[in-house]
Design an enzyme around this catalytic site. Structure first.
Site, PDB file in Angstrom:
ATOM      1  N   GLY A  31      -2.548  -6.440  -8.286  1.00 30.25           N
ATOM      2  CA  GLY A  31      -2.822  -6.648  -6.950  1.00 30.25           C
ATOM      3  C   GLY A  31      -2.220  -5.999  -5.635  1.00 30.25           C
ATOM      4  N   HIS A  34      -5.931  -2.286  -2.585  1.00 31.35           N
ATOM      5  CA  HIS A  34      -6.073  -1.298  -1.496  1.00 31.35           C
ATOM      6  C   HIS A  34      -7.680  -1.000  -1.618  1.00 31.35           C
ATOM      7  CE1 HIS A  34      -5.351   1.411  -4.598  1.00 31.35           C
ATOM      8  NE2 HIS A  34      -4.223   1.135  -4.691  1.00 31.35           N
ATOM      9  N   GLU A  35      -8.049   0.005  -0.886  1.00 30.91           N
ATOM     10  CA  GLU A  35      -9.524   0.575  -1.004  1.00 30.91           C
ATOM     11  C   GLU A  35      -9.653   0.967  -2.155  1.00 30.91           C
ATOM     12  OE1 GLU A  35     -13.002   0.193   1.026  1.00 30.91           O
ATOM     13  OE2 GLU A  35     -11.051  -0.745   1.835  1.00 30.91           O
ATOM     14  N   HIS A  37      -8.793  -0.063  -5.317  1.00 27.00           N
ATOM     15  CA  HIS A  37      -9.221  -1.099  -6.180  1.00 27.00           C
ATOM     16  C   HIS A  37     -10.323  -1.686  -5.745  1.00 27.00           C
ATOM     17  CE1 HIS A  37      -4.416  -1.878  -6.168  1.00 27.00           C
ATOM     18  NE2 HIS A  37      -4.816  -1.827  -7.257  1.00 27.00           N
ATOM     19  N   GLY A 147      -9.559   3.365 -12.744  1.00 22.86           N
ATOM     20  CA  GLY A 147      -9.362   4.538 -11.764  1.00 22.86           C
ATOM     21  C   GLY A 147      -8.818   5.659 -12.552  1.00 22.86           C
ATOM     22  N   ASP A 150      -4.910   6.894 -12.295  1.00 22.96           N
ATOM     23  CA  ASP A 150      -3.960   6.808 -13.399  1.00 22.96           C
ATOM     24  C   ASP A 150      -4.709   7.573 -14.770  1.00 22.96           C
ATOM     25  OD1 ASP A 150      -1.897   4.742 -12.249  1.00 22.96           O
ATOM     26  OD2 ASP A 150      -3.868   4.493 -11.451  1.00 22.96           O
ATOM     27  N   GLN A 153      -3.731   6.741 -18.288  1.00 27.79           N
ATOM     28  CA  GLN A 153      -3.828   5.497 -18.593  1.00 27.79           C
ATOM     29  C   GLN A 153      -5.408   5.179 -18.948  1.00 27.79           C
ATOM     30  OE1 GLN A 153      -2.331   1.789 -16.342  1.00 27.79           O
ATOM     31  NE2 GLN A 153      -4.199   2.005 -15.158  1.00 27.79           N
ATOM     32  N   SER A 185      -2.398   3.608  -3.290  1.00 23.08           N
ATOM     33  CA  SER A 185      -1.495   3.335  -4.376  1.00 23.08           C
ATOM     34  C   SER A 185      -0.776   1.949  -3.565  1.00 23.08           C
ATOM     35  CB  SER A 185      -0.487   4.190  -4.660  1.00 23.08           C
ATOM     36  OG  SER A 185       0.527   3.627  -5.397  1.00 23.08           O
ATOM     37  N   SER A 186      -0.570   0.949  -4.441  1.00 21.63           N
ATOM     38  CA  SER A 186       0.135  -0.251  -3.845  1.00 21.63           C
ATOM     39  C   SER A 186       1.468   0.445  -3.462  1.00 21.63           C
ATOM     40  CB  SER A 186       0.009  -1.388  -4.930  1.00 21.63           C
ATOM     41  OG  SER A 186      -1.013  -1.431  -5.146  1.00 21.63           O
TER      42      SER A 186
HETATM   43  P1  AMP Z   1      -2.696  -1.159 -10.339  1.00 21.04           P
HETATM   44  O1  AMP Z   1      -3.046  -2.274  -9.500  1.00 21.04           O
HETATM   45  O2  AMP Z   1      -2.085  -0.045  -9.557  1.00 21.04           O
HETATM   46  O3  AMP Z   1      -2.239  -1.482 -11.880  1.00 21.04           O
HETATM   47  O4  AMP Z   1      -4.072  -0.485 -10.490  1.00 21.04           O
HETATM   48  C1  AMP Z   1      -5.478  -1.079 -10.876  1.00 21.04           C
HETATM   49  C2  AMP Z   1      -6.597  -0.254 -11.075  1.00 21.04           C
HETATM   50  O5  AMP Z   1      -6.843   0.436  -9.938  1.00 21.04           O
HETATM   51  C3  AMP Z   1      -6.319   0.798 -12.274  1.00 21.04           C
HETATM   52  O6  AMP Z   1      -7.204   1.123 -13.013  1.00 21.04           O
HETATM   53  C4  AMP Z   1      -5.773   2.152 -11.127  1.00 21.04           C
HETATM   54  O7  AMP Z   1      -6.156   3.467 -11.759  1.00 21.04           O
HETATM   55  C5  AMP Z   1      -6.735   1.651 -10.154  1.00 21.04           C
HETATM   56  N1  AMP Z   1      -6.432   2.608  -8.896  1.00 21.04           N
HETATM   57  C6  AMP Z   1      -5.234   2.523  -8.265  1.00 21.04           C
HETATM   58  N2  AMP Z   1      -5.360   3.160  -7.134  1.00 21.04           N
HETATM   59  C7  AMP Z   1      -6.710   3.981  -7.181  1.00 21.04           C
HETATM   60  C8  AMP Z   1      -6.941   4.802  -6.355  1.00 21.04           C
HETATM   61  N3  AMP Z   1      -6.359   5.458  -5.447  1.00 21.04           N
HETATM   62  N4  AMP Z   1      -8.232   5.202  -6.492  1.00 21.04           N
HETATM   63  C9  AMP Z   1      -8.974   4.733  -7.601  1.00 21.04           C
HETATM   64  N5  AMP Z   1      -8.669   3.871  -8.545  1.00 21.04           N
HETATM   65  C10 AMP Z   1      -7.074   3.374  -8.239  1.00 21.04           C
END
Ligand code: AMP
Length: 286
Positions: A31, A34-35, A37, A147, A150, A153, A185-186
């Site tokens: 959650g 951002h762009e 996601h 993404g 990460d 991951q 990033s969040s």
């Molecule tokens: P998170 O909410 O941080 O757990 O991220 C959820 C998904 O969004 C994961 O697959 C992340 O790798 C991806 N993600 C987060 N930030 C970015 C970004 N700047 N560009 C592309 N994918 C992202």
């Protein structure tokens, strides 16, 4: 757009889609969208007939003392953004739904979890692999989009899917950046105004590494030293790691022969930010 809060209801909905031979695309998130996601969701839209996302801040991937309680949350805003991008279902479970009393089964993806973030956050990937395995069993997707921001991951999830014969296609998408190069990033929400310039040292150091690589530098230690020096010259920064690893095994490399990734984790004030660059690939920033 449906909002589903229980595993049982989500499974039944996915079963009904599968009976209709609909392709299910799935984007797991924590959650505070951002762009970056949203780009994953746009890709999911293209790849499936029904796009499911999850919003769940997974306690199992936070160690005591990390930012679980502080992690930014805004479900109403997320709901709006998801609707605008064409999400069909948000799976939005509670902690009790995911980790009911008596829970005791975890997924450990061994070697590729050991280096980088696995060194500084020993139970992190166990938490990530476990929750993704559970989410895959609940959402039953045909394709899932992650993404490359990460990077480790993504490698861990691909390994788990292959090792456990999960019938899911895992797609990796490039990192979405702010116009100044900062990886979205969040956790950027934690940055204070004065720290923002220092946060840019991460993406700029990737550019520096790209230039060194293009000039023919193949010694990992030389690139790492220059990157560390560059980041370290900025106030508010504290390096967790700067490493160059094989993109398949995630083991450190000395000489850049096979495909390798430069991976960084740096505290900039409160938040610990990560970024990476696969050496020799284009870098999607100005
Ligand atoms: P998170 O909410 O941080 O757990 O991220 C959820 C998904 O969004 C994961 O697959 C992340 O790798 C991806 N993600 C987060 N930030 C970015 C970004 N700047 N560009 C592309 N994918 C992202």
């Amino acid at each position: 757009m449906k909002i589903i809060k229980t595993a049982r209801e989500m499974q039944e909905f996915s079963d009904s889609l599968r009976r209709e031979e609909k392709e299910i695309a799935f984007v797991p998130t924590m959650g505070y969208l951002h762009e970056g996601h949203l780009d994953l969701m746009r890709e999911g839209k293209k790849r499936g007939d029904c796009l499911v996302i999850s919003i769940y801040v997974n306690p199992a991937q936070f160690a005591p003392g990390e930012d679980l309680e502080k992690y930014p949350r805004d479900f109403e805003r997320d709901e709006r953004l998801a609707r605008d991008v064409g999400v069909d279902v948000i799976f939005y479970p509670s902690d009790r739904e995911i980790y009911p009393d008596g829970f005791q089964t975890y997924v450990d993806v061994e070697k590729v979890s050991n280096n980088l973030c696995g060194l500084s956050r020993p139970l992190f990937f166990r938490g990530v692999a476990t929750v993704c395995n559970k989410l895959f069993n609940i959402v039953k997707p045909h394709v899932t989009v992650f993404g490359k921001k990460d990077f480790q991951q993504l490698v861990v999830i691909k390994r788990m899917v292959a090792d456990l014969n999960m019938d899911i296609e895992v797609v990796g998408m490039p990192t979405t950046r702010e116009s100044d190069g900062l990886a979205m990033s969040s956790r950027n929400a934690y940055l204070k105004e004065v720290e923002r310039g220092s946060a840019l040292s991460l993406s700029r150091s990737l550019k520096l590494a790209k230039e060194l690589y293009e000039e023919g530098e193949r010694r990992a230690s030389v690139i790492i030293e220059k990157v560390e020096k560059y980041i370290g010259s900025h106030p508010y920064t504290k390096i967790d790691y700067v490493k160059i690893c094989d993109t398949e095994t995630m083991e450190d490399v000395e000489t850049l022969e096979n495909e390798s990734v430069l991976a960084l984790a740096v505290w900039v004030g409160f938040p610990r930010l990560i970024d990476n660059y696969v050496l020799g690939e284009p870098l999607n920033m100005m």
